[in-house]
Design an enzyme around this catalytic site. Structure first.
Site, PDB file in Angstrom:
ATOM      1  N   SER A 220      -9.903  -0.866   7.392  1.00  0.00           N
ATOM      2  CA  SER A 220      -9.255  -0.653   6.094  1.00  0.00           C
ATOM      3  C   SER A 220      -8.486  -1.838   5.549  1.00  0.00           C
ATOM      4  CB  SER A 220      -8.340   0.570   6.156  1.00  0.00           C
ATOM      5  OG  SER A 220      -9.109   1.749   6.260  1.00  0.00           O
TER       6      SER A 220
ATOM      7  N   SER B  58      -9.520   1.680   3.307  1.00  0.00           N
ATOM      8  CA  SER B  58      -8.656   2.461   2.451  1.00  0.00           C
ATOM      9  C   SER B  58      -7.660   1.628   1.656  1.00  0.00           C
ATOM     10  CB  SER B  58      -7.900   3.498   3.302  1.00  0.00           C
ATOM     11  OG  SER B  58      -7.006   2.880   4.213  1.00  0.00           O
TER      12      SER B  58
ATOM     13  N   LYS C 192       0.846  -1.190   0.000  1.00  0.00           N
ATOM     14  CA  LYS C 192       0.000   0.000   0.000  1.00  0.00           C
ATOM     15  C   LYS C 192       0.889   1.249   0.000  1.00  0.00           C
ATOM     16  CE  LYS C 192      -3.883   1.879   2.750  1.00  0.00           C
ATOM     17  NZ  LYS C 192      -4.713   1.613   3.955  1.00  0.00           N
TER      18      LYS C 192
END
Length: 548
Positions: A213, A189, A108
């Site tokens: 997330s 997210s 990420k």
């Protein structure tokens, strides 16, 4: 792939385009390959780390940049092939380092890498900035022998920017799509990590979670996601929201792969006090079921990969607030309960967590205080090369670049956080202590002690909602979910695929006390092996209304 594409990769790209048309088509040669599968292929000589990297990079070109255009990968690592070559040479001369040797993974884009890639949290405000060093978990992964294939898109600033945001959208990467239905949200997210691994763009990925997330995008992309106990993994070098809840964690297509990745990232970091034995900033030690502090992580979780792991387990079903918002999720969770009973578990149905729903607003208040303090600290760590040095600078940057950064929604939450005072504020300290007591002592710990449980169970979330850049995320994105109490408590949470509704994924959750990862992995693995619900996406344009 934007940089350094060799002729060999170009040829692979062309072959993938032929074999994998935009709607799905023929299977990708590495489709659904596990870490063990990839290791066996390399050990036998059928593949090398380089050939795996080439195939995944070609897949990213064909599926992520073109074809369905998922927009899940922000950039590929220009050094990936060179790193793979080095690891292949090492395998020949010395043998593999371990189960992750030569395995291509994605990170990420809020996890710092001190290489030729950027770390931006999706924001153009950090474009071009190179962190001073790798995040601690990245150091651990490089030591384990992974090939970092690239950085994944995310909800910008990990979805703490606007009250009307669309999960999976960032100024740098645009809107990530859900590979199961391209008009559906992948959730955030860690949206890019979720969509990419669902679409087989790498073996596994790392996401981060403050509240939902990791587990929510795993739910919406038919993945296994593990949100570990706070302090099992270091947070140093990761763009923060809130130190009282932030953690990284694995996202994978199988429980075994998630467990391997989790073990590789675990370790005590001198720069993150939450990882130190006996430390738990602010409220003292987290206690295990037997009343003893447990901080040392196992070197692996292989003993938890037991297909009979549900036999004799006591599992409590939390129906109050965690069921009832999605008929589809309820039906699939009830089917999972029946499966667990068949597999030998004792199911206590229902059990009630009396504090559920009593700290949502105060959780948000804590996050606002900590976001300002923690982000300012991170931006100072980046040093003078960073174009922004404070939350106030970020807000000003967004105002100055509205067309790029705020075409669909604003930055209301950033402005709320900027107004907060220091972490010595009595309101902040009281809210943090109260929330943890409600989530831990009066919440998860209380109900598990009362019913002598090994784990708690519920749906992870509802079906993926439609992408909406006008109104932002739908109410389904904000429904009650187990992620809130586990995140506030700092306790572990695993989601596993449970099936599909209209072709859209739904997962179920196992969660419990601090440091209970081995137990939760055992339960999740047994359920996964008995049901094997996951199937690869078809890149359908929309949900299949002919299916139930």
């Amino acid at each position: 792939m934007r940089i350094g594409r060799t002729l060999a990769v170009a040829a692979l790209f062309a072959s993938v385009l032929q074999a994998q048309p935009p709607a799905g088509g023929q299977r990708f040669l590495l489709e659904e390959a596990t870490i063990a599968d990839l290791q066996q292929r390399m050990q036998s000589g059928r593949e090398t780390s380089r050939s795996l990297v080439e195939q995944y990079l070609a897949r990213i070109e064909a599926i992520d940049r073109r074809g369905p255009a998922l927009r899940s990968v922000l950039e590929s690592n220009p050094d990936a092939l060179a790193i793979a070559d080095q690891l292949d040479a090492e395998r020949k001369s010395r043998g593999p380092r371990g189960p992750l040797h030569g395995i291509p993974i994605l990170l990420k884009d809020n996890i710092a890498t001190a290489d030729k890639m950027m770390t931006t949290a999706g924001s153009l405000a950090l474009a071009g900035t190179k962190p001073p060093k790798d995040a601690f978990i990245v150091e651990r992964l490089r030591t384990a022998g992974v090939v970092i294939l690239g950085k994944t898109n995310l909800s910008e600033w990990a979805n703490i920017r606007s009250t009307h945001s669309s999960s999976g959208w960032s100024g740098r990467g645009g809107q990530t799509k859900n590979p199961y239905a391209l008009d559906r949200n992948p959730s955030g997210s860690s949206s890019g990590s979720g969509a990419a691994i669902a679409a087989n763009l790498a073996a596994v990925a790392v996401g981060t979670e403050t509240d939902g997330s990791i587990v929510s995008p795993s739910n919406c992309n038919s993945l296994v996601g593990i949100k570990p106990t706070l302090g099992l993994l270091s947070r140093s070098g990761i763009v923060p929201i809130a130190h009282s809840q932030d953690t990284a964690g694995p996202m994978a297509r199988t429980v075994a792969d998630a467990a391997v990745l989790l073990a590789a990232m675990s370790g005590v970091d001198p720069d993150d006090s939450a990882t130190r034995v006996g430390a738990d900033p602010g409220v003292g030690p987290i206690l295990s079921r037997g009343g003893r502090t447990r901080r040392s992580a196992p070197t692996d979780y292989s003993a938890s990969l037991d297909a009979n792991g549900l036999r004799g387990a006591r599992i409590g079903v939390v129906r109050d607030k965690l069921f009832g918002y999605s008929v589809a999720a309820d039906q699939l969770a009830d089917a999972a309960i029946a499966d667990m009973k068949r597999l030998g578990a004792t199911v206590v149905d229902p059990v009630k967590i009396p504090t559920l729903g009593k700290f949502g607003q105060s959780e948000f208040e804590v996050l606002l205080f900590e976001f300002k303090a923690d982000l300012n600290k991170y931006l100072i760590w980046l040093g003078p090369a960073s174009p922004v040095h404070s939350l106030a600078d970020v807000i000003a940057f967004n105002d100055a670049h509205k067309d790029q950064e705020m075409p669909y929604f604003g930055q209301e939450i950033l402005k709320m956080a900027e107004k907060k005072g220091p972490l010595t504020d009595p309101k902040y300290k009281a809210a943090l202590a109260s929330n943890r007591q409600k989530a831990r002592t009066l919440g998860i710990d209380a109900v598990m002690t009362q019913h002598k449980l090994d784990a708690l169970f519920s749906p992870t979330g509802g079906v993926p909602w439609l992408i909406d850049l006008v109104n932002g995320d739908s109410s389904a994105a904000n429904a009650d979910a187990p992620s809130t109490i586990t995140s506030v408590a700092g306790y572990p949470h695993i989601t596993v695929p449970a099936g599909y509704f209209r072709g859209l994924p739904v997962g179920v959750s196992f969660f419990g006390r601090a440091w209970s990862e081995p137990t939760l992995i055992k339960l999740a693995y047994a359920y996964e092996q008995a049901t094997k619900h996951r199937r690869p996406p078809t890149f359908a344009p929309t949900a299949d209304l002919t299916k139930n």
